[in-house]
Motif scaffolding. Sequence first.
Motif, PDB file in Angstrom:
ATOM      1  N   THR A  76       0.866  -1.173   0.000  1.00 21.83           N
ATOM      2  CA  THR A  76       0.000   0.000   0.000  1.00 21.83           C
ATOM      3  C   THR A  76       0.905   1.225   0.000  1.00 21.83           C
ATOM      4  OG1 THR A  76      -0.026  -0.041   2.404  1.00 21.83           O
ATOM      5  CG2 THR A  76      -1.815  -1.215   1.271  1.00 21.83           C
ATOM      6  N   HIS A  77       0.376   2.349   0.471  1.00 21.51           N
ATOM      7  CA  HIS A  77       1.203   3.550   0.579  1.00 21.51           C
ATOM      8  C   HIS A  77       2.317   3.389   1.606  1.00 21.51           C
ATOM      9  CE1 HIS A  77      -2.309   5.048  -1.578  1.00 21.51           C
ATOM     10  NE2 HIS A  77      -1.470   5.926  -2.090  1.00 21.51           N
ATOM     11  N   ALA A  78       2.338   2.254   2.289  1.00 24.81           N
ATOM     12  CA  ALA A  78       3.448   1.929   3.182  1.00 24.81           C
ATOM     13  C   ALA A  78       4.761   1.876   2.392  1.00 24.81           C
ATOM     14  CB  ALA A  78       3.197   0.588   3.871  1.00 24.81           C
ATOM     15  N   LEU A  79       4.675   1.663   1.083  1.00 19.29           N
ATOM     16  CA  LEU A  79       5.872   1.628   0.231  1.00 19.29           C
ATOM     17  C   LEU A  79       6.597   2.965   0.166  1.00 19.29           C
ATOM     18  CD1 LEU A  79       4.552  -0.412  -2.838  1.00 19.29           C
ATOM     19  CD2 LEU A  79       6.294  -1.143  -1.210  1.00 19.29           C
ATOM     20  N   ILE A  80       5.879   4.045   0.402  1.00 21.22           N
ATOM     21  CA  ILE A  80       6.498   5.371   0.259  1.00 21.22           C
ATOM     22  C   ILE A  80       6.703   6.054   1.608  1.00 21.22           C
ATOM     23  CG2 ILE A  80       5.773   5.736  -2.125  1.00 21.22           C
ATOM     24  CD1 ILE A  80       3.444   7.421  -1.075  1.00 21.22           C
ATOM     25  N   GLN A  81       6.702   5.267   2.665  1.00 25.39           N
ATOM     26  CA  GLN A  81       6.935   5.811   3.999  1.00 25.39           C
ATOM     27  C   GLN A  81       8.439   5.926   4.263  1.00 25.39           C
ATOM     28  OE1 GLN A  81       4.316   6.932   5.854  1.00 25.39           O
ATOM     29  NE2 GLN A  81       3.221   6.382   3.993  1.00 25.39           N
ATOM     30  N   GLU A  82       8.768   6.774   5.213  1.00 25.75           N
ATOM     31  CA  GLU A  82      10.160   6.932   5.610  1.00 25.75           C
ATOM     32  C   GLU A  82      10.699   5.589   6.094  1.00 25.75           C
ATOM     33  OE1 GLU A  82      12.592   9.581   8.841  1.00 25.75           O
ATOM     34  OE2 GLU A  82      10.785  10.436   7.947  1.00 25.75           O
ATOM     35  N   GLY A  83      11.914   5.298   5.733  1.00 22.28           N
ATOM     36  CA  GLY A  83      12.525   4.036   6.138  1.00 22.28           C
ATOM     37  C   GLY A  83      12.507   2.977   5.052  1.00 22.28           C
ATOM     38  N   VAL A  84      11.704   3.188   4.008  1.00 27.20           N
ATOM     39  CA  VAL A  84      11.657   2.219   2.904  1.00 27.20           C
ATOM     40  C   VAL A  84      12.689   2.641   1.862  1.00 27.20           C
ATOM     41  CG1 VAL A  84      10.249   1.149   1.112  1.00 27.20           C
ATOM     42  CG2 VAL A  84       9.212   1.787   3.299  1.00 27.20           C
ATOM     43  N   ALA A  85      13.609   1.749   1.584  1.00 25.58           N
ATOM     44  CA  ALA A  85      14.641   2.026   0.585  1.00 25.58           C
ATOM     45  C   ALA A  85      14.856   0.764  -0.252  1.00 25.58           C
ATOM     46  CB  ALA A  85      15.943   2.425   1.265  1.00 25.58           C
ATOM     47  N   PHE A  86      15.173   0.971  -1.499  1.00 25.23           N
ATOM     48  CA  PHE A  86      15.428  -0.138  -2.410  1.00 25.23           C
ATOM     49  C   PHE A  86      16.878  -0.098  -2.846  1.00 25.23           C
ATOM     50  CE2 PHE A  86      10.908   0.421  -2.617  1.00 25.23           C
ATOM     51  CZ  PHE A  86      10.386  -0.843  -2.854  1.00 25.23           C
ATOM     52  N   LYS A  87      17.418  -1.247  -3.163  1.00 24.50           N
ATOM     53  CA  LYS A  87      18.789  -1.302  -3.661  1.00 24.50           C
ATOM     54  C   LYS A  87      18.877  -0.739  -5.070  1.00 24.50           C
ATOM     55  CE  LYS A  87      22.708  -4.310  -4.495  1.00 24.50           C
ATOM     56  NZ  LYS A  87      23.193  -5.684  -4.495  1.00 24.50           N
ATOM     57  N   ASP A  88      17.941  -1.154  -5.952  1.00 20.27           N
ATOM     58  CA  ASP A  88      18.001  -0.706  -7.345  1.00 20.27           C
ATOM     59  C   ASP A  88      16.603  -0.756  -7.969  1.00 20.27           C
ATOM     60  OD1 ASP A  88      19.036   0.256  -9.683  1.00 20.27           O
ATOM     61  OD2 ASP A  88      20.351  -1.458 -10.060  1.00 20.27           O
ATOM     62  N   LEU A  89      15.714   0.086  -7.478  1.00 20.74           N
ATOM     63  CA  LEU A  89      14.337   0.139  -7.969  1.00 20.74           C
ATOM     64  C   LEU A  89      14.298   0.794  -9.345  1.00 20.74           C
ATOM     65  CD1 LEU A  89      11.320  -0.327  -7.308  1.00 20.74           C
ATOM     66  CD2 LEU A  89      11.293   1.973  -6.334  1.00 20.74           C
ATOM     67  N   ALA A  90      13.739   0.089 -10.315  1.00 25.87           N
ATOM     68  CA  ALA A  90      13.695   0.613 -11.681  1.00 25.87           C
ATOM     69  C   ALA A  90      12.281   0.737 -12.229  1.00 25.87           C
ATOM     70  CB  ALA A  90      14.519  -0.271 -12.613  1.00 25.87           C
ATOM     71  N   LEU A  91      11.311   0.062 -11.600  1.00 27.70           N
ATOM     72  CA  LEU A  91       9.952   0.076 -12.123  1.00 27.70           C
ATOM     73  C   LEU A  91       8.958   0.155 -10.974  1.00 27.70           C
ATOM     74  CD1 LEU A  91       8.011  -0.332 -14.618  1.00 27.70           C
ATOM     75  CD2 LEU A  91       8.021  -2.761 -13.988  1.00 27.70           C
ATOM     76  N   VAL A  92       8.019   1.079 -11.094  1.00 28.87           N
ATOM     77  CA  VAL A  92       6.951   1.208 -10.112  1.00 28.87           C
ATOM     78  C   VAL A  92       5.623   1.140 -10.856  1.00 28.87           C
ATOM     79  CG1 VAL A  92       5.865   2.671  -8.370  1.00 28.87           C
ATOM     80  CG2 VAL A  92       8.356   2.632  -8.579  1.00 28.87           C
ATOM     81  N   VAL A  93       4.751   0.247 -10.402  1.00 23.98           N
ATOM     82  CA  VAL A  93       3.405   0.112 -10.952  1.00 23.98           C
ATOM     83  C   VAL A  93       2.454   0.588  -9.882  1.00 23.98           C
ATOM     84  CG1 VAL A  93       1.662  -1.496 -11.827  1.00 23.98           C
ATOM     85  CG2 VAL A  93       4.088  -1.871 -12.357  1.00 23.98           C
ATOM     86  N   ILE A  94       1.581   1.518 -10.245  1.00 25.97           N
ATOM     87  CA  ILE A  94       0.592   2.027  -9.299  1.00 25.97           C
ATOM     88  C   ILE A  94      -0.781   1.609  -9.786  1.00 25.97           C
ATOM     89  CG2 ILE A  94      -0.381   4.081  -8.207  1.00 25.97           C
ATOM     90  CD1 ILE A  94       2.362   5.434  -8.720  1.00 25.97           C
ATOM     91  N   ASP A  95      -1.482   0.879  -8.942  1.00 26.94           N
ATOM     92  CA  ASP A  95      -2.826   0.428  -9.270  1.00 26.94           C
ATOM     93  C   ASP A  95      -3.808   1.405  -8.639  1.00 26.94           C
ATOM     94  OD1 ASP A  95      -5.211  -0.818  -9.771  1.00 26.94           O
ATOM     95  OD2 ASP A  95      -4.711  -2.682  -8.754  1.00 26.94           O
ATOM     96  N   GLU A  96      -4.631   1.993  -9.467  1.00 24.15           N
ATOM     97  CA  GLU A  96      -5.665   2.905  -8.966  1.00 24.15           C
ATOM     98  C   GLU A  96      -7.008   2.360  -9.397  1.00 24.15           C
ATOM     99  OE1 GLU A  96      -5.650   5.262  -6.896  1.00 24.15           O
ATOM    100  OE2 GLU A  96      -3.513   5.560  -6.698  1.00 24.15           O
ATOM    101  N   GLN A  97      -7.988   2.496  -8.540  1.00 21.47           N
ATOM    102  CA  GLN A  97      -9.320   1.938  -8.813  1.00 21.47           C
ATOM    103  C   GLN A  97     -10.272   2.968  -9.377  1.00 21.47           C
ATOM    104  OE1 GLN A  97      -9.948   0.317  -4.778  1.00 21.47           O
ATOM    105  NE2 GLN A  97     -10.210  -1.639  -5.788  1.00 21.47           N
ATOM    106  N   HIS A  98      -9.776   3.926 -10.123  1.00 17.99           N
ATOM    107  CA  HIS A  98     -10.677   4.962 -10.639  1.00 17.99           C
ATOM    108  C   HIS A  98     -11.273   4.503 -11.954  1.00 17.99           C
ATOM    109  CE1 HIS A  98      -7.828   7.658  -8.242  1.00 17.99           C
ATOM    110  NE2 HIS A  98      -8.924   7.469  -7.544  1.00 17.99           N
TER     111      HIS A  98
END
Length: 199
Positions: A177-199
């Motif tokens: 969830t939005h927990a992915l963008i909270q402080e303390g979350v870091a990735f070694k080599d994040l290259a792709l982000v998919v955001i699922d929206e229910q609109h």
Amino acid sequence: ALEQIHFPSNLAMLERARHRLAFDEFFVIQLGMLRQRQRWQSQAAQALPTDEAALQSFLASLPFTLTVAQRRALTEISNDLAQSRPMSRLLQGDVGSGKTAVAAATMRIALAQGKQAALMAPTEILAEQHFITLTRLFERDASAPSIRLLTGSMKKSEKQAVYADAASGLAGIVVGTHALIQEGVAFKDLALVVIDEQH
């Protein structure tokens, strides 16, 4: 238009004024969005060329065959990923149309380059569903990634384990969830982000 919206000569002029002012508002919004997109795409990004063998192996491991529309979307996405500018793409479709399968194949492209991917959903239930779906889609893949789930309701110790796996690169895909963008979350080599929206 301003005069006619406040002091219309007749109903037809009022309607024309309303249309004109609405056009102006949308035009300004569109210009702003185009400027933002131009700024975004003027940044440098690492190109992610498609490892065709890895992608075809993943597609062959799926319990179904992609439709023509899904293959077309995947081709367009892989062409975007191969560029040295950030990709920003909207994949639209009805429930059950296979958007998650296309997203998984896109993640496979990033994973084949040694990168990480994340999928963010608006609710914990949807995040858990995506986690289960991705786990099933990747279970037959010879190079199946480690997939982790991160939600706000998890115990602190569980979150810390996911944080460590994302930061070390052990987690190839992190779904949450939005927990992915909270402080303390870091990735070694994040290259792709998919955001699922229910609109």
